[in-house]
Scaffold this motif. Structure first.
Motif, PDB file in Angstrom:
ATOM      1  N   ARG A  35       0.808  -1.237  -0.334  1.00  0.00           N
ATOM      2  CA  ARG A  35      -0.318   0.116   0.354  1.00  0.00           C
ATOM      3  C   ARG A  35       0.857   1.395  -0.278  1.00  0.00           C
ATOM      4  O   ARG A  35       0.735   2.429  -0.871  1.00  0.00           O
ATOM      5  CB  ARG A  35      -1.024  -0.208   0.705  1.00  0.00           C
ATOM      6  N   SER A  36       2.175   1.176   0.544  1.00  0.00           N
ATOM      7  CA  SER A  36       2.735   2.450   0.624  1.00  0.00           C
ATOM      8  C   SER A  36       3.608   2.299  -0.578  1.00  0.00           C
ATOM      9  O   SER A  36       3.722   3.905  -0.887  1.00  0.00           O
ATOM     10  CB  SER A  36       3.614   2.320   1.744  1.00  0.00           C
ATOM     11  N   PHE A  37       4.034   1.454  -0.896  1.00  0.00           N
ATOM     12  CA  PHE A  37       5.208   1.484  -2.199  1.00  0.00           C
ATOM     13  C   PHE A  37       4.327   2.040  -3.407  1.00  0.00           C
ATOM     14  O   PHE A  37       4.330   2.917  -3.524  1.00  0.00           O
ATOM     15  CB  PHE A  37       5.384   0.352  -2.615  1.00  0.00           C
ATOM     16  N   LEU A  38       2.714   1.419  -3.024  1.00  0.00           N
ATOM     17  CA  LEU A  38       1.590   2.434  -4.589  1.00  0.00           C
ATOM     18  C   LEU A  38       2.051   3.859  -4.238  1.00  0.00           C
ATOM     19  O   LEU A  38       1.674   4.398  -5.124  1.00  0.00           O
ATOM     20  CB  LEU A  38       0.872   1.392  -4.458  1.00  0.00           C
ATOM     21  N   HIS A  39       1.199   3.679  -2.714  1.00  0.00           N
ATOM     22  CA  HIS A  39       0.977   5.573  -2.911  1.00  0.00           C
ATOM     23  C   HIS A  39       2.036   6.090  -3.446  1.00  0.00           C
ATOM     24  O   HIS A  39       2.471   6.927  -4.485  1.00  0.00           O
ATOM     25  CB  HIS A  39       0.206   5.895  -1.555  1.00  0.00           C
ATOM     26  N   ARG A  40       3.357   5.628  -3.567  1.00  0.00           N
ATOM     27  CA  ARG A  40       4.597   6.432  -3.683  1.00  0.00           C
ATOM     28  C   ARG A  40       4.483   6.099  -5.056  1.00  0.00           C
ATOM     29  O   ARG A  40       4.870   7.091  -5.592  1.00  0.00           O
ATOM     30  CB  ARG A  40       5.907   6.197  -2.175  1.00  0.00           C
ATOM     31  N   LEU A  41       4.397   5.518  -5.557  1.00  0.00           N
ATOM     32  CA  LEU A  41       4.569   5.022  -6.773  1.00  0.00           C
ATOM     33  C   LEU A  41       3.726   6.064  -8.014  1.00  0.00           C
ATOM     34  O   LEU A  41       4.225   6.826  -8.092  1.00  0.00           O
ATOM     35  CB  LEU A  41       4.946   3.623  -7.391  1.00  0.00           C
ATOM     36  N   GLU A  42       2.122   6.035  -6.557  1.00  0.00           N
ATOM     37  CA  GLU A  42       1.475   7.177  -7.928  1.00  0.00           C
ATOM     38  C   GLU A  42       1.924   8.500  -8.069  1.00  0.00           C
ATOM     39  O   GLU A  42       1.731   9.155  -8.709  1.00  0.00           O
ATOM     40  CB  GLU A  42       0.101   6.747  -6.732  1.00  0.00           C
ATOM     41  N   THR A  43       2.062   8.638  -6.419  1.00  0.00           N
ATOM     42  CA  THR A  43       2.611  10.432  -6.231  1.00  0.00           C
ATOM     43  C   THR A  43       3.416  10.901  -7.166  1.00  0.00           C
ATOM     44  O   THR A  43       4.008  12.184  -7.635  1.00  0.00           O
ATOM     45  CB  THR A  43       3.228  10.388  -4.748  1.00  0.00           C
ATOM     46  N   ALA A  44       4.614   9.684  -7.105  1.00  0.00           N
ATOM     47  CA  ALA A  44       5.478  10.373  -7.969  1.00  0.00           C
ATOM     48  C   ALA A  44       5.527  10.348  -9.719  1.00  0.00           C
ATOM     49  O   ALA A  44       6.319  11.557  -9.851  1.00  0.00           O
ATOM     50  CB  ALA A  44       7.025   9.054  -7.947  1.00  0.00           C
ATOM     51  N   ASN A  45       4.690   9.889  -9.661  1.00  0.00           N
ATOM     52  CA  ASN A  45       3.903   9.509 -11.581  1.00  0.00           C
ATOM     53  C   ASN A  45       2.820  10.153 -11.553  1.00  0.00           C
ATOM     54  O   ASN A  45       1.883  10.637 -12.306  1.00  0.00           O
ATOM     55  CB  ASN A  45       3.911   8.176 -11.782  1.00  0.00           C
ATOM     56  N   ALA A  46       2.658  11.904 -10.750  1.00  0.00           N
ATOM     57  CA  ALA A  46       0.982  13.068 -10.336  1.00  0.00           C
ATOM     58  C   ALA A  46       0.118  11.303 -11.376  1.00  0.00           C
ATOM     59  O   ALA A  46      -0.927  11.826 -12.203  1.00  0.00           O
ATOM     60  CB  ALA A  46       1.364  13.189 -11.591  1.00  0.00           C
ATOM     61  N   LEU A  47      -0.171  10.061 -10.187  1.00  0.00           N
ATOM     62  CA  LEU A  47      -1.107   9.371 -10.716  1.00  0.00           C
ATOM     63  C   LEU A  47      -2.316   9.512  -9.817  1.00  0.00           C
ATOM     64  O   LEU A  47      -2.241   9.447  -9.032  1.00  0.00           O
ATOM     65  CB  LEU A  47      -0.868   7.859 -11.268  1.00  0.00           C
ATOM     66  N   HIS A  48      -3.699   9.298 -10.001  1.00  0.00           N
ATOM     67  CA  HIS A  48      -4.948   9.391  -9.215  1.00  0.00           C
ATOM     68  C   HIS A  48      -4.670   7.889  -8.263  1.00  0.00           C
ATOM     69  O   HIS A  48      -3.704   6.964  -8.711  1.00  0.00           O
ATOM     70  CB  HIS A  48      -5.702   9.108 -10.277  1.00  0.00           C
ATOM     71  N   PRO A  49      -4.984   8.570  -7.252  1.00  0.00           N
ATOM     72  CA  PRO A  49      -4.799   7.520  -5.735  1.00  0.00           C
ATOM     73  C   PRO A  49      -5.925   6.233  -6.087  1.00  0.00           C
ATOM     74  O   PRO A  49      -6.390   6.616  -6.974  1.00  0.00           O
ATOM     75  CB  PRO A  49      -4.940   7.972  -4.286  1.00  0.00           C
ATOM     76  N   GLY A  50      -4.926   5.212  -6.055  1.00  0.00           N
ATOM     77  CA  GLY A  50      -5.464   3.843  -6.262  1.00  0.00           C
ATOM     78  C   GLY A  50      -5.215   3.196  -7.172  1.00  0.00           C
ATOM     79  O   GLY A  50      -5.670   2.754  -8.194  1.00  0.00           O
ATOM     80  N   GLN A  51      -5.244   4.422  -8.117  1.00  0.00           N
ATOM     81  CA  GLN A  51      -5.045   3.953  -9.915  1.00  0.00           C
ATOM     82  C   GLN A  51      -4.194   2.620 -10.286  1.00  0.00           C
ATOM     83  O   GLN A  51      -4.216   1.572 -10.852  1.00  0.00           O
ATOM     84  CB  GLN A  51      -4.318   5.255 -10.627  1.00  0.00           C
ATOM     85  N   LEU A  52      -2.681   2.711  -9.675  1.00  0.00           N
ATOM     86  CA  LEU A  52      -2.593   1.113  -9.809  1.00  0.00           C
ATOM     87  C   LEU A  52      -3.001   0.316  -9.023  1.00  0.00           C
ATOM     88  O   LEU A  52      -2.524  -0.636  -9.686  1.00  0.00           O
ATOM     89  CB  LEU A  52      -0.668   1.864  -9.371  1.00  0.00           C
ATOM     90  N   ARG A  53      -3.473   0.310  -8.360  1.00  0.00           N
ATOM     91  CA  ARG A  53      -3.850  -1.099  -7.146  1.00  0.00           C
ATOM     92  C   ARG A  53      -4.678  -1.690  -8.295  1.00  0.00           C
ATOM     93  O   ARG A  53      -5.261  -2.420  -8.414  1.00  0.00           O
ATOM     94  CB  ARG A  53      -4.354  -0.331  -6.142  1.00  0.00           C
ATOM     95  N   LYS A  54      -5.997  -0.413  -8.638  1.00  0.00           N
ATOM     96  CA  LYS A  54      -6.461  -0.921 -10.204  1.00  0.00           C
ATOM     97  C   LYS A  54      -6.711  -2.205 -11.087  1.00  0.00           C
ATOM     98  O   LYS A  54      -6.951  -3.440 -11.486  1.00  0.00           O
ATOM     99  CB  LYS A  54      -7.565   0.261 -10.580  1.00  0.00           C
ATOM    100  N   THR A  55      -5.171  -1.389 -11.450  1.00  0.00           N
ATOM    101  CA  THR A  55      -4.761  -1.987 -12.664  1.00  0.00           C
ATOM    102  C   THR A  55      -3.853  -3.679 -12.212  1.00  0.00           C
ATOM    103  O   THR A  55      -3.926  -4.313 -12.631  1.00  0.00           O
ATOM    104  CB  THR A  55      -3.649  -0.858 -12.960  1.00  0.00           C
TER     105      THR A  55
END
Length: 330
Positions: A35-55
């Motif tokens: 959860r923490s890693f995905l949040h940091r990955l989304e923040t770094a790439n300016a993605l919506h919160p939860g977008q990578l988890r859905k993918t």
């Protein structure tokens, strides 16, 4: 008209698009939660919160393969860094690399200075072990009561806390991690109950006053109270974890045990009465139960397989209730 074969090709093409590297790559912090890693990955790439988890949930591949493609890291590196990925894919890391390593089962936060030094930002959520309550390198309390990086308070003004931490680690070496982990939980239940009853004893109060004088903005925080109680908790843990003193505590003549507690923890006061938390443990010998192994076993061992499950930070009343429930079960 779209045939089944065409639909499969479309799905495969979409699945391949999810495997492309992200523009900005980051690396996991040791023992970081997904959860923490995905949040940091989304923040770094300016993605919506939860977008990578859905993918990840839509993808037909294991999470570790997709994360490796996004970050450019070797899947084995990701698996070693994040316990949850080992749980999802136990074949990602050779078991021989994990044998004897303590099982991370407690949800916590990494030292903010260590996280910044690794380029991970100030807040990183990790799985940790019960004795990792301070950062010895930066002198920060990262144990009970910590909700975010702003709650991590400096403890260099109180060397007793650091000395207790070294004592805690020595107890694990002497009595085994499993035994000390249970004793530490029992001691925490008892000490927090005593704190609720009469705000504890002189040693803990002196530590609290020193911390409050050094860090006045944390003076009302749960973390400061937890840090102040920690040396007393470790002192009681040492006695409970000792097979010699445990036998005396549960015998018909526990006076020697009570004298030791009176001298080392309770300022000369001896716990009395059936409703006292220490006497309750002495009478019932209740033991906490934890899911999963304390250390990683050898290949083929049933103790292998890191299965991190977050343990909630319990308030004093919930600590005591859990202890009473365990006592009833015995």
């Amino acid at each position: 008209m779209t045939t089944p074969a065409t639909r499969t090709e479309v799905v495969d093409a979409a699945d391949q698009s999810r495997m492309r590297p992200l523009p900005l790559k980051i690396h996991p912090h040791p023992d970081e939660t997904t959860r923490s890693f995905l949040h940091r990955l989304e923040t770094a790439n300016a993605l919506h919160p939860g977008q990578l988890r859905k993918t990840l949930r839509r993808a037909r591949r294991p999470w570790i393969e997709t994360l490796a493609a996004w970050t450019g890291d070797n899947p084995q590196v990701l698996s070693l860094a994040m316990p949850q990925l080992r749980q999802r894919n136990e074949t990602a890391v050779p078991r021989s690399k994990l044998v004897g390593r303590p099982d991370r089962t407690i949800l916590g936060t990494a030292c903010r200075h260590c996280a910044l030094a690794r380029g991970a930002g100030r807040y990183v959520e990790i799985y940790t072990t019960h004795e990792r309550v301070i950062c010895p390198r930066h002198g920060l309390w990262i144990g009970d009561g910590i909700q975010g990086f702003t709650d991590q308070l400096p403890i260099l003004a109180c060397p007793d806390i650091i000395a207790a931490w070294h004592h805690h680690k020595n107890l694990i070496t002497r009595h085994s991690r499993s035994r000390v982990r249970k004793a530490f939980h029992i001691s925490s239940v008892i000490n927090w109950r005593w704190y609720d009853q009469f705000h504890h004893f002189t040693h803990a109060i002196e530590i609290y006053d020193a911390l409050a004088a050094d860090q006045p903005r944390h003076s009302q925080s749960q973390a400061m109270v937890a840090a102040s109680l920690y040396p007393s908790i470790v002192s009681l843990t040492a006695t409970i974890a000792s097979p010699f003193w445990a036998r005396i505590a549960h015998s018909r003549h526990p006076n020697a045990f009570l004298d030791r507690i009176s001298d080392e923890v309770t300022d000369g006061w001896q716990p009395r009465g059936a409703f006292d938390s220490l006497r309750h443990w002495m009478d019932t010998d209740w033991q906490p139960t934890f899911k999963g192994a304390d250390i990683v076993g050898s290949p083929g061992s049933t103790r292998y397989g890191l299965r991190p499950r977050p343990l909630p930070q319990l308030t004093a009343e919930r600590h005591m209730q859990q202890g009473l429930n365990c006592g009833k079960s015995h």
